[in-house]
Design an enzyme around this catalytic site. Structure first.
Site, PDB file in Angstrom:
ATOM      1  N   ASN A 204       0.925  -2.701   0.627  1.00  0.00           N
ATOM      2  CA  ASN A 204       0.903  -4.163   0.692  1.00  0.00           C
ATOM      3  C   ASN A 204       2.273  -4.703   0.287  1.00  0.00           C
ATOM      4  O   ASN A 204       3.150  -3.944  -0.110  1.00  0.00           O
ATOM      5  CB  ASN A 204      -0.210  -4.722  -0.196  1.00  0.00           C
ATOM      6  N   ARG A 205       2.426  -6.005   0.384  1.00  0.00           N
ATOM      7  CA  ARG A 205       3.757  -6.592   0.244  1.00  0.00           C
ATOM      8  C   ARG A 205       4.150  -6.942  -1.184  1.00  0.00           C
ATOM      9  O   ARG A 205       5.187  -7.569  -1.400  1.00  0.00           O
ATOM     10  CB  ARG A 205       3.841  -7.862   1.111  1.00  0.00           C
TER      11      ARG A 205
END
Ligand code: CTP
Length: 399
Positions: A204-205
């Site tokens: 994920n970011r």
């Protein structure tokens, strides 16, 4: 403002200018080494005041300068602070006008170190910095980047604007509270990566910036800080213990191991909710199939699990939500996971949340909710700690 010897000394002219623009009067004291980098005439011209360099007066003005210089000062700033001056300040040596001023000064002190990476990371410097922190000095951490000697790493003087921010925070009484002294704060940060095969993952970011800001804020408020980090690519700071936990399973193990000793857990990491059931040993070969289906299974909800295990810890969770119904979902998470505080942020807002320097949060506590305007992640961190600290106190007084 004390200026010591280093390439960064020229930047203190900018610090001086910004301070003046903000309405502060500044008197400068320089070490002799600093004078080899920038002339005292520059500081005298900009500040409109005499620059102190000598410890003793002369025939015309006899006396001890360090006592005169301190007179009427609200705060002492040392920028840049060299390894040598930091060492003298930590040991209480009074061999220069600057260090004598430091010893004789009773007000708040802000120190912005600058030096080569190896010197900054040397155990002796780490010890001295820890001593200064324990003595109540406010540190403005050096930044990472290209240094004058061509090396890349931590040690570069913080930006003049950040140094001025730190000074003003201290002057405004926003800094300097050691209200978490004696407490242990456990913070998870970053985003987990769940392997698909030997080289690929589902991730994920999350950049880890919010967790890093929380850790620095808690440390500066006197806490012992442990950061369980997943894949964060930011420089590590002194005075914080880091535990690496790249996957949801590793993060669960690390958090469970550290949890019993902590007073507060802030679960800031973006933990994967699902992971591939079987990670392939080698590298998946695309010539074998036109499509790929990866079967995923749920990971353990670490926050919910620890909440069920807790004895007298305060628990803070995060809820990164998209859109207008997000706040209601975040409230639901607080109840469902039985945590004290949930920090909601709208992941849909550009520049806030994940990779940005700012965040827009709502702190959902047991008694009230605080919807905050956009602010730096450091300021968000301070507000989250402001909300959580009374709960720690309440538990401690009950015990
Ligand atoms: N969290 C956790 N363990 C997980 C997943 C999330 O401890 N396996 C924590 C996060 O660190 C965060 C909080 O739970 O503090 C909320 O995470 P989020 O993913 O937003 O919530 P979920 O409960 O997973 O809800 P959903 O994905 O349905 O929105």
């Amino acid at each position: 403002m004390g200026v010591t010897g280093g390439i960064a000394a020229y930047k203190s002219l900018d610090v001086l200018r910004i301070l003046q623009r903000h309405g502060h009067g500044v008197s400068v004291v320089m070490t002799h080494t600093a004078e080899r980098f920038v002339g005292s005439a520059s500081f005298a011209a900009l500040s409109g005041r005499e620059v102190g360099t000598a410890l003793f007066g002369d025939a015309e003005q006899p006396g001890y300068h360090h006592l005169d210089v301190n007179d009427g000062m609200d705060l002492m700033l040392v920028a840049p602070a060299s390894a040598n001056t930091i060492s003298q300040m930590a040991s209480g040596a009074a061999s220069s006008l600057l260090t004598s001023c430091y010893l004789a000064f009773r007000g708040p002190v802000v120190v912005a170190p600058a030096m080569n990476t190896s010197m900054w990371l040397h155990p002796a410097t780490e010890r001295n910095i820890a001593t200064l922190r324990a003595d109540g000095v406010h540190l403005v951490e050096p930044e990472s980047g290209l240094l004058a000697d061509g090396a890349v790493g931590p040690g570069r003087l913080a930006e003049p604007a950040s140094i001025v921010d730190a000074v003003e925070a201290v002057l405004a009484g926003r800094a300097g509270t050691r209200d978490l002294a004696g407490r242990t704060v456990l913070i998870s940060a970053g985003g987990t990566r769940e392997p698909i095969d030997a080289v690929r993952y589902v991730g994920n970011r999350s950049s880890g910036r919010m967790g890093w800001a929380l850790a620095a804020a808690a440390r500066d408020r006197g806490a012992d800080v442990v950061v369980v980090q997943a894949n964060v690519d930011l420089p590590r700071e002194q005075g914080i213990r880091y535990v690496d936990a790249p996957t949801a399973a590793a993060m669960r193990d690390a958090c469970r191991a550290e949890f019993p000793a902590c007073d507060m857990l802030i679960m800031c990491a973006a933990v994967a909710d699902y992971r591939p059931v079987d990670a392939a040993d080698g590298k998946l070969d695309k010539s074998k199939a036109d499509a790929l289906t990866v079967e995923m299974e749920r990971t353990t909800d670490i926050l919910a699990e620890l909440s069920a295990l807790r004895e007298d810890q305060v628990l803070v969770g995060f809820a990164a939500e998209h859109g207008p119904e997000g706040l209601e979902r975040a409230r639901g998470k607080r109840a469902r996971k039985a945590v004290d505080i949930v920090v909601h942020n709208d992941a849909a807002v550009e520049g806030a949340a994940f990779e940005g320097a700012d965040n827009i949060i709502t702190i959902i506590g047991p008694e009230s909710e605080q919807a905050l305007p956009r602010m730096s992640k450091r300021d968000c961190a301070e507000r989250i700690l402001d909300a959580a600290r009374p709960l720690v106190e309440a538990l401690a007084s009950r015990a």
